[in-house]
Design a protein around this motif. Structure first.
Motif, PDB file in Angstrom:
ATOM      1  N   GLN A  23       0.822  -1.210   0.000  1.00 49.60           N
ATOM      2  CA  GLN A  23       0.000   0.000   0.000  1.00 49.60           C
ATOM      3  C   GLN A  23       0.853   1.257   0.000  1.00 49.60           C
ATOM      4  O   GLN A  23       1.934   1.287   0.595  1.00 49.60           O
ATOM      5  CB  GLN A  23      -0.911   0.025   1.230  1.00 49.60           C
ATOM      6  CG  GLN A  23      -1.925  -1.093   1.251  1.00 49.60           C
ATOM      7  CD  GLN A  23      -2.786  -1.079   2.502  1.00 49.60           C
ATOM      8  OE1 GLN A  23      -2.403  -0.557   3.541  1.00 49.60           O
ATOM      9  NE2 GLN A  23      -3.971  -1.669   2.400  1.00 49.60           N
ATOM     10  N   ILE A  68      -8.676   2.811   0.123  1.00 50.63           N
ATOM     11  CA  ILE A  68      -9.213   3.064   1.458  1.00 50.63           C
ATOM     12  C   ILE A  68      -9.369   4.567   1.614  1.00 50.63           C
ATOM     13  O   ILE A  68      -8.443   5.329   1.336  1.00 50.63           O
ATOM     14  CB  ILE A  68      -8.279   2.495   2.547  1.00 50.63           C
ATOM     15  CG1 ILE A  68      -8.105   0.982   2.365  1.00 50.63           C
ATOM     16  CG2 ILE A  68      -8.824   2.833   3.945  1.00 50.63           C
ATOM     17  CD1 ILE A  68      -7.036   0.368   3.249  1.00 50.63           C
ATOM     18  N   ALA A 101      -8.920   5.213  12.153  1.00 55.31           N
ATOM     19  CA  ALA A 101      -8.438   3.936  11.617  1.00 55.31           C
ATOM     20  C   ALA A 101      -7.573   4.172  10.382  1.00 55.31           C
ATOM     21  O   ALA A 101      -6.583   3.469  10.159  1.00 55.31           O
ATOM     22  CB  ALA A 101      -9.611   3.023  11.282  1.00 55.31           C
ATOM     23  N   PHE A 102      -7.937   5.167   9.571  1.00 62.01           N
ATOM     24  CA  PHE A 102      -7.133   5.523   8.393  1.00 62.01           C
ATOM     25  C   PHE A 102      -5.721   5.916   8.829  1.00 62.01           C
ATOM     26  O   PHE A 102      -4.731   5.429   8.272  1.00 62.01           O
ATOM     27  CB  PHE A 102      -7.801   6.668   7.631  1.00 62.01           C
ATOM     28  CG  PHE A 102      -7.114   7.029   6.345  1.00 62.01           C
ATOM     29  CD1 PHE A 102      -7.525   6.467   5.147  1.00 62.01           C
ATOM     30  CD2 PHE A 102      -6.056   7.924   6.325  1.00 62.01           C
ATOM     31  CE1 PHE A 102      -6.889   6.791   3.957  1.00 62.01           C
ATOM     32  CE2 PHE A 102      -5.409   8.255   5.150  1.00 62.01           C
ATOM     33  CZ  PHE A 102      -5.835   7.680   3.954  1.00 62.01           C
ATOM     34  N   GLU A 104      -4.197   5.138  11.513  1.00 58.14           N
ATOM     35  CA  GLU A 104      -3.516   3.945  12.030  1.00 58.14           C
ATOM     36  C   GLU A 104      -2.967   3.091  10.881  1.00 58.14           C
ATOM     37  O   GLU A 104      -1.857   2.566  10.950  1.00 58.14           O
ATOM     38  CB  GLU A 104      -4.484   3.143  12.904  1.00 58.14           C
ATOM     39  CG  GLU A 104      -3.847   2.059  13.715  1.00 58.14           C
ATOM     40  CD  GLU A 104      -2.867   2.553  14.771  1.00 58.14           C
ATOM     41  OE1 GLU A 104      -1.926   1.788  15.063  1.00 58.14           O
ATOM     42  OE2 GLU A 104      -3.005   3.673  15.293  1.00 58.14           O
ATOM     43  N   GLN A 105      -3.754   2.955   9.803  1.00 59.33           N
ATOM     44  CA  GLN A 105      -3.332   2.162   8.643  1.00 59.33           C
ATOM     45  C   GLN A 105      -2.113   2.776   7.953  1.00 59.33           C
ATOM     46  O   GLN A 105      -1.325   2.075   7.324  1.00 59.33           O
ATOM     47  CB  GLN A 105      -4.492   2.027   7.652  1.00 59.33           C
ATOM     48  CG  GLN A 105      -4.195   1.151   6.448  1.00 59.33           C
ATOM     49  CD  GLN A 105      -3.895  -0.297   6.814  1.00 59.33           C
ATOM     50  OE1 GLN A 105      -4.431  -0.818   7.789  1.00 59.33           O
ATOM     51  NE2 GLN A 105      -3.032  -0.936   6.051  1.00 59.33           N
ATOM     52  N   GLN A 108       1.370   1.274   7.999  1.00 59.28           N
ATOM     53  CA  GLN A 108       1.705   0.097   7.190  1.00 59.28           C
ATOM     54  C   GLN A 108       2.069   0.426   5.743  1.00 59.28           C
ATOM     55  O   GLN A 108       2.498  -0.461   5.013  1.00 59.28           O
ATOM     56  CB  GLN A 108       0.523  -0.885   7.193  1.00 59.28           C
ATOM     57  CG  GLN A 108       0.028  -1.271   8.572  1.00 59.28           C
ATOM     58  CD  GLN A 108       1.114  -1.868   9.451  1.00 59.28           C
ATOM     59  OE1 GLN A 108       1.898  -2.698   9.007  1.00 59.28           O
ATOM     60  NE2 GLN A 108       1.184  -1.430  10.691  1.00 59.28           N
ATOM     61  N   ILE A 125      -5.564   5.666   0.545  1.00 58.24           N
ATOM     62  CA  ILE A 125      -4.584   4.576   0.545  1.00 58.24           C
ATOM     63  C   ILE A 125      -4.897   3.694  -0.645  1.00 58.24           C
ATOM     64  O   ILE A 125      -6.057   3.305  -0.856  1.00 58.24           O
ATOM     65  CB  ILE A 125      -4.620   3.764   1.867  1.00 58.24           C
ATOM     66  CG1 ILE A 125      -4.192   4.653   3.040  1.00 58.24           C
ATOM     67  CG2 ILE A 125      -3.734   2.524   1.766  1.00 58.24           C
ATOM     68  CD1 ILE A 125      -4.353   4.019   4.404  1.00 58.24           C
ATOM     69  N   GLN A 127      -4.063   0.175  -2.591  1.00 55.98           N
ATOM     70  CA  GLN A 127      -3.499  -1.165  -2.438  1.00 55.98           C
ATOM     71  C   GLN A 127      -3.154  -1.736  -3.797  1.00 55.98           C
ATOM     72  O   GLN A 127      -4.007  -1.776  -4.693  1.00 55.98           O
ATOM     73  CB  GLN A 127      -4.470  -2.093  -1.706  1.00 55.98           C
ATOM     74  CG  GLN A 127      -3.898  -3.478  -1.480  1.00 55.98           C
ATOM     75  CD  GLN A 127      -4.728  -4.280  -0.528  1.00 55.98           C
ATOM     76  OE1 GLN A 127      -4.941  -3.863   0.609  1.00 55.98           O
ATOM     77  NE2 GLN A 127      -5.194  -5.429  -0.973  1.00 55.98           N
TER      78      GLN A 127
END
Length: 132
Positions: A23, A68, A101-102, A104-105, A108, A125, A127
């Motif tokens: 990502q 995302i 949550a975005f 937090e992602q 990664q 985001i 992928q």
């Protein structure tokens, strides 16, 4: 010299190195970038370059299987959401998460590409998919 595609060498290298499900993120000027996540800063002034311009260029050069977005874009920036939806093809599914949550992602992702965009929730985001 390259004739087509992304001229920015950092972005071009990141895209060439992506594997399936890796990502990357494209963000507005205010997106907090987690410590340790590389940043490619394209921002030169407010709204320059725009989020959607950068997104379209990246989508033209990257096989994406899922995107995302923060759920909040639906109510806080519906014009940007419409532009994102118009830029996507039927191949990319949209997954919505809370803005928390975005963020937090983002821990990664391989890289965050920072734009000069100054409208709320102009962050995505992407992928990586595969060509076969």
């Amino acid at each position: 010299m390259k004739k087509h595609g992304i001229f920015n060498s950092d972005i071009s290298k990141v895209l060439a190195d992506l594997g399936h499900t890796d990502q990357i993120a494209i963000g507005d000027a205010g997106l907090p970038i987690p410590a340790g996540v590389p940043k490619i800063d394209l921002a030169i002034a407010q709204a320059d370059p725009s989020f959607i311009k950068v997104l379209k260029v990246v989508l033209d050069d990257m096989k994406v299987e899922e995107v995302i977005l923060a759920e909040e874009i639906k109510t806080k920036n519906p014009e940007q959401l419409a532009a994102v939806e118009a830029a996507l093809t039927e191949d990319e599914g949209i997954h919505y998460v809370s803005h928390e949550a975005f963020k937090e992602q983002l821990k990664q992702v391989k890289v965050v590409i920072r734009t000069g965009e100054c409208t709320p929730y102009s962050n995505i985001i992407l992928q990586s998919g595969v060509l076969f």
